[in-house]
Design a protein around this motif. Sequence first.
Motif, mmCIF file in Angstrom:
data_model
loop_
_atom_site.group_PDB
_atom_site.id
_atom_site.type_symbol
_atom_site.label_atom_id
_atom_site.label_comp_id
_atom_site.label_asym_id
_atom_site.label_seq_id
_atom_site.Cartn_x
_atom_site.Cartn_y
_atom_site.Cartn_z
ATOM 1 N N GLU A 146 0.835 -1.202 0.000
ATOM 2 C CA GLU A 146 0.000 0.000 0.000
ATOM 3 C C GLU A 146 0.870 1.254 0.000
ATOM 4 O O GLU A 146 0.592 2.228 -0.704
ATOM 5 C CB GLU A 146 -0.941 -0.001 1.192
ATOM 6 C CG GLU A 146 -1.918 1.169 1.162
ATOM 7 C CD GLU A 146 -2.920 1.126 2.288
ATOM 8 O OE1 GLU A 146 -4.068 1.520 2.040
ATOM 9 O OE2 GLU A 146 -2.560 0.708 3.412
ATOM 10 N N LYS A 147 1.944 1.231 0.777
ATOM 11 C CA LYS A 147 2.881 2.366 0.786
ATOM 12 C C LYS A 147 3.521 2.539 -0.585
ATOM 13 O O LYS A 147 3.681 3.668 -1.064
ATOM 14 C CB LYS A 147 3.982 2.157 1.832
ATOM 15 C CG LYS A 147 3.556 2.388 3.257
ATOM 16 C CD LYS A 147 4.744 2.370 4.223
ATOM 17 C CE LYS A 147 5.789 1.380 3.830
ATOM 18 N NZ LYS A 147 6.832 1.119 4.800
ATOM 19 N N HIS A 148 3.871 1.437 -1.223
ATOM 20 C CA HIS A 148 4.502 1.504 -2.542
ATOM 21 C C HIS A 148 3.537 2.096 -3.577
ATOM 22 O O HIS A 148 3.946 2.884 -4.429
ATOM 23 C CB HIS A 148 4.951 0.123 -3.009
ATOM 24 C CG HIS A 148 5.945 -0.522 -2.120
ATOM 25 N ND1 HIS A 148 6.233 -1.864 -2.166
ATOM 26 C CD2 HIS A 148 6.738 -0.019 -1.130
ATOM 27 C CE1 HIS A 148 7.149 -2.162 -1.266
ATOM 28 N NE2 HIS A 148 7.473 -1.053 -0.619
ATOM 29 N N LEU A 151 3.628 5.711 -3.117
ATOM 30 C CA LEU A 151 4.929 6.239 -3.512
ATOM 31 C C LEU A 151 4.985 6.504 -5.012
ATOM 32 O O LEU A 151 5.440 7.566 -5.453
ATOM 33 C CB LEU A 151 6.039 5.258 -3.112
ATOM 34 C CG LEU A 151 7.419 5.543 -3.697
ATOM 35 C CD1 LEU A 151 8.000 6.828 -3.118
ATOM 36 C CD2 LEU A 151 8.354 4.371 -3.464
ATOM 37 N N PHE A 152 4.527 5.551 -5.808
ATOM 38 C CA PHE A 152 4.602 5.711 -7.260
ATOM 39 C C PHE A 152 3.723 6.864 -7.748
ATOM 40 O O PHE A 152 4.107 7.594 -8.661
ATOM 41 C CB PHE A 152 4.242 4.406 -7.972
ATOM 42 C CG PHE A 152 5.373 3.417 -7.995
ATOM 43 C CD1 PHE A 152 6.496 3.647 -8.768
ATOM 44 C CD2 PHE A 152 5.319 2.263 -7.243
ATOM 45 C CE1 PHE A 152 7.557 2.745 -8.802
ATOM 46 C CE2 PHE A 152 6.364 1.346 -7.264
ATOM 47 C CZ PHE A 152 7.493 1.595 -8.043
ATOM 48 N N VAL A 153 2.566 7.050 -7.141
ATOM 49 C CA VAL A 153 1.715 8.181 -7.523
ATOM 50 C C VAL A 153 2.372 9.493 -7.105
ATOM 51 O O VAL A 153 2.384 10.466 -7.873
ATOM 52 C CB VAL A 153 0.296 8.041 -6.938
ATOM 53 C CG1 VAL A 153 -0.540 9.282 -7.228
ATOM 54 C CG2 VAL A 153 -0.400 6.807 -7.502
ATOM 55 N N GLU A 154 2.941 9.531 -5.914
ATOM 56 C CA GLU A 154 3.635 10.741 -5.462
ATOM 57 C C GLU A 154 4.799 11.089 -6.385
ATOM 58 O O GLU A 154 5.032 12.272 -6.683
ATOM 59 C CB GLU A 154 4.130 10.548 -4.025
ATOM 60 C CG GLU A 154 3.012 10.546 -3.005
ATOM 61 C CD GLU A 154 3.438 10.013 -1.640
ATOM 62 O OE1 GLU A 154 4.657 9.813 -1.412
ATOM 63 O OE2 GLU A 154 2.552 9.773 -0.808
ATOM 64 N N LEU A 155 5.521 10.080 -6.855
ATOM 65 C CA LEU A 155 6.607 10.335 -7.803
ATOM 66 C C LEU A 155 6.059 10.880 -9.121
ATOM 67 O O LEU A 155 6.649 11.787 -9.722
ATOM 68 C CB LEU A 155 7.430 9.068 -8.043
ATOM 69 C CG LEU A 155 8.353 8.650 -6.905
ATOM 70 C CD1 LEU A 155 8.922 7.260 -7.141
ATOM 71 C CD2 LEU A 155 9.481 9.664 -6.713
#
Length: 190
Positions: A146-148, A151-155
């Motif tokens: 879920e964190k990953h 992370l990808f959307v934030e990037l």
Amino acid sequence: MFELKHHTGQDWVDAVMADFNRFLQDHAAAEKKASGMAMAMLSHYPDKAKLVRAMTDLAIEELIHFKQVLKLLIARDVTLGQDKKDPYITQIRALFRNGTSFFLMDRLLVAAVIEARGYEKFWLVSQALPEGKDKDLYVAIAKSEEKHKNLFVELAYEYFDKTEVDQRLEEILIAEAEICAGLPIRAVLH
């Protein structure tokens, strides 16, 4: 951050529980490939410092997950197994658009959706397992996925216009739901 448009059914959970060793073999392969994907991304985009740092951490974390699943396989006296083509991954990667900036955005968003699918499925597995170390491991892995996903959307937001990211994410989610609906039920992650 976002929700999947297709939800995995109990029939998949039943298939996994009926052949948990096969699922573990496939899960181990997926973690190994995820670590390699993170290393490839940081190699392809060395000029994007935030991405490089994030992918370095991700590669290590995915490799730790691989090692944890490998321990489960060894404890069950099950071999690691051969890496096999994953029809889900093949189909979802076909969504990548050409063009340098489009490709990076799609790579990040497809990775986010894959991680979201992993979260959903690992959570389902964790809820089907009896109390104990295996259940605890799958709860932890689900939370990590879920964190990953986030992370990808934030990037993607870091490097691209938020409105464009949100629009493309919606397109990918719709396509991913269609892919999932067409896959056979098997004791594998995807």
